[in-house]
Design an enzyme around this catalytic site. Structure first.
Site, short mmCIF file in Angstrom:
data_model
loop_
_atom_site.label_atom_id
_atom_site.label_comp_id
_atom_site.label_asym_id
_atom_site.label_seq_id
_atom_site.Cartn_x
_atom_site.Cartn_y
_atom_site.Cartn_z
CB THR A 1 -0.77 0.01 1.28
OG1 THR A 1 -1.78 -1.18 1.18
CG2 THR A 1 -1.80 1.22 1.36
CG ASP B 1 -1.80 -6.70 -2.37
OD1 ASP B 1 -1.55 -7.45 -1.53
OD2 ASP B 1 -2.83 -5.85 -2.36
CB SER B 2 2.49 -7.97 0.78
OG SER B 2 1.46 -8.00 2.05
CB SER B 3 -2.59 -10.53 -0.14
OG SER B 3 -2.76 -9.98 -1.42
CB THR C 1 0.18 -4.14 6.19
OG1 THR C 1 -1.16 -3.89 5.68
CG2 THR C 1 0.66 -2.65 6.49
CG ASP C 2 -2.81 -7.56 3.38
OD1 ASP C 2 -3.42 -6.85 4.28
OD2 ASP C 2 -3.36 -7.70 2.20
CD GLN D 1 -9.14 -21.39 16.90
OE1 GLN D 1 -10.12 -20.94 17.05
NE2 GLN D 1 -8.81 -22.57 16.24
CB CYS D 2 -5.70 -17.32 22.42
SG CYS D 2 -7.14 -18.61 23.21
N1 ASP Z 1 -2.99 -5.33 0.28
C1 ASP Z 1 -1.87 -4.62 0.81
C2 ASP Z 1 -0.36 -5.37 0.90
O1 ASP Z 1 -0.27 -6.43 1.68
C3 ASP Z 1 -2.10 -4.01 2.22
C4 ASP Z 1 -1.13 -3.14 2.67
O2 ASP Z 1 0.23 -3.09 1.95
O3 ASP Z 1 -1.15 -2.64 3.89
O4 ASP Z 1 0.47 -5.11 -0.08
#
Ligand code: ASP
Length: 322
Positions: free
Chosen positions: A11, A55-57, A87-88, A267-268
């Site tokens: 992002t 996109d890190s996903s 961030t993902d 998973q907590c």
């Molecule tokens: N979908 C974005 C990613 O992980 C989200 C982010 O960057 O915060 O690349």
């Protein structure tokens, strides 16, 4: 100070498109301009935009390897490294770099932002500047910096979709918190020598087995295919899973007997697995499942990938886990 900044995607450097936000190839130029405007910064920056910004996903264990190899190839040229990442899956990448650059004697700081840099109301430069500040302070090691918190690289967990504070450090206090000034947690200064180990990462050799009410062996069967060598079992509470379904336990036992290392993580989201505190947890131990204690599931997943990538036997992977 010479600082290498790798923009891998995410992002922080995204711009709008018809399909939604996508990484911007011109981001490195924009960031260079911002850093040049900050005249109290007197560092030499080299900003490299990866050829394939993601996109890190979409990240896979191969991407952890690519980032690590990139840093390794520049190790002697730079004093510190900042990785700009989505961030993902940032917590996975920072855990992987923590293992690959064990006891790093230079700062490697992974960061990104919740809102792209091109927006007026963005956390992008705050996070980049915080990461640079951590480098200036000489905090050697791998860390994830976000919204003022410097979290140990293998302790971070993405905990919020939309708060500025997107990451938590559930079982470990932050190394530092940046307000106007840094507040540091004191740490043991004697560190073992640095060790760089970048295994050949393979995709799909580790899986995650979720526990939920009514889970059945058939639900997990497909997840434990022949190529799988490790699994993170996302258990309830202090490490429990149903112990009244013999097929479920038999499946875990047979996977474990054929060499799949199964690690029990709660998973907590916080606290530790106390394997064997309940009968429902003891059944897992009997089925060969080992405890991931207080690791995040991200760190457990990455550690399995890392140890399996080193080509270790399942016995050795288990030994190193404990
Ligand atoms: N979908 C974005 C990613 O992980 C989200 C982010 O960057 O915060 O690349």
């Amino acid at each position: 100070m010479k600082i290498y900044i790798a923009y891998t995607g995410g992002t922080i450097g995204m711009v709008p498109s018809d399909q939604g936000l996508i990484p911007d190839a011109a981001f490195a130029d924009h960031l260079t301009q911002h850093l040049n405007e900050a005249d109290e910064l007197s560092h030499d920056f080299v900003i490299s935009s990866y050829p394939e910004l993601i996109d890190s996903s979409n990240a896979t264990p191969k991407d952890w390897q690519t980032i690590a190899r990139d840093i390794e190839s520049k190790w002697h040229e730079f004093d510190a490294f900042v990785v700009l990442h989505g961030t993902d899956t940032m917590a996975y990448t920072s855990a992987a770099l923590t293992l690959m650059f064990a006891h790093s004697d230079k700062p490697i700081i992974v960061t990104g932002s919740q809102v792209p840099m091109y927006k007026v109301r963005t956390d992008a430069m705050i996070n980049v500047m915080g990461a640079i500040s951590a480098c200036e302070e000489g905090v050697n090691g791998v860390y994830l910096f976000f919204a003022g918190r410097l979290i140990e690289g293998d302790r971070a967990h993405k905990a919020h979709t939309s708060d500025w504070q997107a990451f938590s450090s559930p079982n470990c206090p932050e190394r530092g918190v940046l307000g106007i000034d840094w507040r540091w947690r004191s740490v043991e200064l004697m560190k073992p020598p640095m060790q760089v180990l970048i295994p050949e990462m393979r995709e799909g050799c580790v899986t995650i087995l979720p526990v939920y009410p009514g889970v059945q062996a058939s639900h997990w069967q497909g997840l434990l295919g022949d190529s799988v060598k490790g699994a993170v079992l996302l258990s309830y509470g202090a490490g429990n899973a149903p112990d009244k379904d013999p097929a479920l336990l038999a499946l875990l036992k047979s996977a474990s007997e054929r060499g799949v290392v199964i690690v029990n993580v709660s998973q907590c989201g916080a606290g530790s697995v106390a394997a064997g505190a309940y009968a429902a947890g003891s059944a897992l131990v009997e089925a060969g499942v080992i405890s991931g204690t207080d690791m995040t599931y991200e760190a457990a997943f990455v550690t399995l990938n890392f140890l399996i990538g080193l080509g270790l036997s399942s016995e050795e992977v288990k030994r190193r886990f404990s």
